[in-house]
Design an enzyme around this catalytic site. Structure first.
Site, PDB file in Angstrom:
ATOM      1  N   GLU A 226       0.821  -1.232   0.000  1.00 19.01           N
ATOM      2  CA  GLU A 226       0.000   0.000   0.000  1.00 19.01           C
ATOM      3  C   GLU A 226       0.844   1.267   0.000  1.00 19.01           C
ATOM      4  O   GLU A 226       1.629   1.515   0.906  1.00 19.01           O
ATOM      5  CB  GLU A 226      -0.923   0.001   1.232  1.00 19.01           C
ATOM      6  CG  GLU A 226      -1.815   1.230   1.304  1.00 19.01           C
ATOM      7  CD  GLU A 226      -2.686   1.265   2.557  1.00 19.01           C
ATOM      8  OE1 GLU A 226      -2.494   0.411   3.445  1.00 19.01           O
ATOM      9  OE2 GLU A 226      -3.544   2.164   2.643  1.00 19.01           O
ATOM     10  N   LYS A 228       1.289   5.566  -0.281  1.00 16.16           N
ATOM     11  CA  LYS A 228       0.665   6.715   0.358  1.00 16.16           C
ATOM     12  C   LYS A 228       1.291   7.995  -0.150  1.00 16.16           C
ATOM     13  O   LYS A 228       2.412   7.988  -0.657  1.00 16.16           O
ATOM     14  CB  LYS A 228       0.872   6.556   1.870  1.00 16.16           C
ATOM     15  CG  LYS A 228       0.374   7.659   2.710  1.00 16.16           C
ATOM     16  CD  LYS A 228       0.111   7.188   4.112  1.00 16.16           C
ATOM     17  CE  LYS A 228      -0.446   8.344   4.911  1.00 16.16           C
ATOM     18  NZ  LYS A 228      -0.995   7.921   6.162  1.00 16.16           N
ATOM     19  N   HIS A 262      -5.197   8.125  -0.348  1.00 14.15           N
ATOM     20  CA  HIS A 262      -3.754   8.282  -0.461  1.00 14.15           C
ATOM     21  C   HIS A 262      -3.264   8.916  -1.754  1.00 14.15           C
ATOM     22  O   HIS A 262      -2.176   8.634  -2.223  1.00 14.15           O
ATOM     23  CB  HIS A 262      -3.076   6.916  -0.286  1.00 14.15           C
ATOM     24  CG  HIS A 262      -3.144   6.419   1.117  1.00 14.15           C
ATOM     25  ND1 HIS A 262      -2.463   5.317   1.566  1.00 14.15           N
ATOM     26  CD2 HIS A 262      -3.822   6.887   2.183  1.00 14.15           C
ATOM     27  CE1 HIS A 262      -2.719   5.118   2.837  1.00 14.15           C
ATOM     28  NE2 HIS A 262      -3.546   6.055   3.246  1.00 14.15           N
ATOM     29  N   HIS A 286      -8.597   0.010  -0.222  1.00 16.00           N
ATOM     30  CA  HIS A 286      -8.906   0.540   1.105  1.00 16.00           C
ATOM     31  C   HIS A 286      -9.875   1.677   0.833  1.00 16.00           C
ATOM     32  O   HIS A 286      -9.444   2.773   0.460  1.00 16.00           O
ATOM     33  CB  HIS A 286      -7.657   1.076   1.803  1.00 16.00           C
ATOM     34  CG  HIS A 286      -6.932   0.042   2.594  1.00 16.00           C
ATOM     35  ND1 HIS A 286      -5.910   0.334   3.450  1.00 16.00           N
ATOM     36  CD2 HIS A 286      -7.126  -1.297   2.689  1.00 16.00           C
ATOM     37  CE1 HIS A 286      -5.481  -0.778   4.022  1.00 16.00           C
ATOM     38  NE2 HIS A 286      -6.206  -1.793   3.569  1.00 16.00           N
ATOM     39  N   ASP A 294      -5.748  13.158   3.904  1.00 15.63           N
ATOM     40  CA  ASP A 294      -6.038  11.745   4.158  1.00 15.63           C
ATOM     41  C   ASP A 294      -6.690  11.584   5.535  1.00 15.63           C
ATOM     42  O   ASP A 294      -6.128  10.994   6.443  1.00 15.63           O
ATOM     43  CB  ASP A 294      -4.692  10.993   4.086  1.00 15.63           C
ATOM     44  CG  ASP A 294      -4.815   9.526   4.397  1.00 15.63           C
ATOM     45  OD1 ASP A 294      -5.907   8.973   4.226  1.00 15.63           O
ATOM     46  OD2 ASP A 294      -3.811   8.928   4.812  1.00 15.63           O
ATOM     47  N   ASP A 326     -11.193   1.324   5.063  1.00 18.52           N
ATOM     48  CA  ASP A 326     -10.157   1.858   5.943  1.00 18.52           C
ATOM     49  C   ASP A 326     -10.480   3.292   6.321  1.00 18.52           C
ATOM     50  O   ASP A 326     -10.189   4.217   5.575  1.00 18.52           O
ATOM     51  CB  ASP A 326      -8.782   1.776   5.248  1.00 18.52           C
ATOM     52  CG  ASP A 326      -7.666   2.277   6.150  1.00 18.52           C
ATOM     53  OD1 ASP A 326      -7.905   2.455   7.354  1.00 18.52           O
ATOM     54  OD2 ASP A 326      -6.548   2.500   5.648  1.00 18.52           O
TER      55      ASP A 326
HETATM   56  C1  RNT Z   1      -2.541   4.576   6.628  1.00 14.81           C
HETATM   57  C2  RNT Z   1      -2.982   3.446   5.790  1.00 14.81           C
HETATM   58  C3  RNT Z   1      -3.153   2.148   6.503  1.00 14.81           C
HETATM   59  C4  RNT Z   1      -3.807   2.304   7.854  1.00 14.81           C
HETATM   60  C5  RNT Z   1      -4.174   1.017   8.508  1.00 14.81           C
HETATM   61  C6  RNT Z   1      -4.479   1.187   9.949  1.00 14.81           C
HETATM   62  O1  RNT Z   1      -2.571   5.781   5.987  1.00 14.81           O
HETATM   63  O2  RNT Z   1      -4.154   3.778   5.129  1.00 14.81           O
HETATM   64  O3  RNT Z   1      -3.824   1.249   5.686  1.00 14.81           O
HETATM   65  O4  RNT Z   1      -4.936   3.098   7.796  1.00 14.81           O
HETATM   66  O5  RNT Z   1      -3.208   0.089   8.271  1.00 14.81           O
HETATM   67 ZN    ZN Z   2      -5.141   2.218   4.048  1.00 11.09          ZN
END
Ligand code: RNT
Ligand code: ZN
Length: 418
Positions: A226, A228, A262, A286, A294, A326
């Site tokens: 993931e 960001k 993100h 998510h 965010d 999320d």
């Molecule tokens: C953080 C990410 C991540 C978290 C979780 C808790 O910016 O989105 O996925 O929100 O892992």
């Molecule tokens: Zn996330």
């Protein structure tokens, strides 16, 4: 007329209306029924977990609000998740973070965690007919700092590599136990407040760490990475940017997680789906809602979400997209937050499934752009709500706003007493 018969009557009318456009409502409902959302466990307790009771949330993420009733124990998280699920149609998954292990009050550091710490979760999930997904946790720990897997300090980096490897092992065991792959997400906050002297250096370290972490092949879990845009206090540079993970995922055949919070606020997440589907194996979502940043607001049925759902349906990609949620809002009833977000996501998919895509695509192929735009506008006011009400009725969950009273009751009887 009873409420039930009104819903049924409206539904019959809607079925006819959609049929006149070549849309099979029954088929759309069957498809929606099979969509399993991955509910994030962390909305129940403001991303606290059971490891550092009272410790603060770090890693550039923030929960705001202090609405009473936060879940404080494993039992409370489980009860709240079950309450929320009872108000959401269909069967859904639960997405756990490593810090939610059943540590029985013992100090288990992140490089010591094992499948045994999740055994009670696996049993509980099985008893409740739920599948589990998983996440490694790099934040809220004394070794979190600004850099974890991208840290030039070998001791710190190896600590997080060990943690993440163990999380993959746990996911593998979960997948085996539930006889269904456990989707493991890897998100780290690594970055810096100011622009570093070398952006490349940390990305090279992260690439090496990931290669080490992914060296073991597993059959019962799937890896997601993931990206960001930025974290709080880490505004100028994020090691794991979208370009970084997209490149890594395309090269190494890993699933890229798209967190809808993100990206730059005007960037379309829906537009990324078709490209990812061409070059990476699957997609993890998510679903979140950024407001100015965010901010992880509760998901609502926004245009962005509907666009994303439509895109997945138009790509016929339901079997390649995992839909996780999320967000974390501590200013309102947390069970209510789950229910609003999950139902909004389902509503978006329901409308997408009711789209006469063939007609739209035909107009497009024939260059009939007025007709394409006109039909898209008309679709917005078709009676999808009658189909949605029927979907809730058939699933024996409250129809429309009726869930508000249910949540108020649970608050009066349970969460307000915490
Ligand atoms: C953080 C990410 C991540 C978290 C979780 C808790 O910016 O989105 O996925 O929100 O892992
Ligand atoms: Zn996330």
């Amino acid at each position: 007329m009873t409420k039930e018969s009104i819903i049924k009557q409206a539904y019959e009318v809607a079925v006819e209306r959609y049929a006149s456009m070549g849309v099979d409502v029954k088929d759309a409902m069957d498809k929606l029924q099979k969509i399993s959302l991955s509910m994030h466990c962390w909305q129940a307790d403001d991303v606290s977990g059971f490891e550092n009771q009272g410790g603060s949330l770090t890693g550039g993420i923030q929960v705001t609000g202090n609405y009473p009733g936060r879940a404080r124990t494993i039992e409370e998280v489980r009860a709240d998740v079950l309450k929320a699920s009872s108000l959401i149609a269909g069967k859904h998954r639960l997405n756990l973070h490593e810090i939610y292990g059943d540590f029985q009050g013992k100090k288990v550091d992140r490089d010591e965690v094992e499948p045994a710490h999740f055994e009670s979760w696996m049993q509980w999930a099985k008893e409740n007919d739920m599948k589990l997904d998983f996440n490694s946790t790099s934040f809220s720990h004394p070794k979190s700092g600004d850099l974890t897997l991208a840290n030039p300090d070998d001791d710190i980096r190896n600590f997080w590599i060990e943690h993440t490897k163990r999380c993959r092992w746990i996911s593998e065991e979960m997948g085996k136990y539930q006889n269904d792959p456990c989707i493991m997400n890897l998100w780290i906050h690594d970055g810096s407040k100011e622009v570093p002297a070398s952006r490349l250096k940390y990305r090279q370290i992260l690439e090496q760490s990931l290669d080490e972490i992914f060296a073991t092949d597993y059959k019962n879990m799937k890896d997601c990475i993931e990206a960001k845009l930025f974290g709080i206090g880490l505004e100028s540079y994020t090691v794991g940017s979208y370009d970084f993970y997209l490149g890594y995922g395309a090269k190494k055949n890993k699933i890229v997680t798209l967190d809808t919070g993100h990206f730059h606020l005007t960037e379309s997440i829906a537009d990324k789906v078709s490209s990812l589907l061409l070059f990476t194996p699957e997609i993890m979502l998510h679903v979140s809602r950024p407001v100015r940043w965010d901010s992880d607001h509760v998901v609502i049925m926004s245009d962005d979400l509907m666009d994303l759902a439509r895109e997945i349906i138009r790509c016929k990609a339901l079997d390649r997209v995992h839909i996780g949620l999320d967000y974390f809002d501590a200013t309102i009833n947390r069970i209510g937050a789950y229910v609003i977000g999950c139902r909004a996501t389902q509503k978006a998919f329901m409308q997408a499934l009711l789209e006469p895509s063939a007609t739209l695509q035909q107009y497009e192929a024939e260059g009939k752009y007025f007709e394409r735009l006109a039909l898209q506008e008309e679709l917005k006011s078709l009676p999808w709500t009658a189909v949605w009400d029927m979907f809730c009725l058939q699933n024996d969950v409250p129809v429309g706003e009726d869930y508000i009273a249910e949540i108020e009751k649970y608050e009066a009887e349970v969460t307000s007493k915490r």
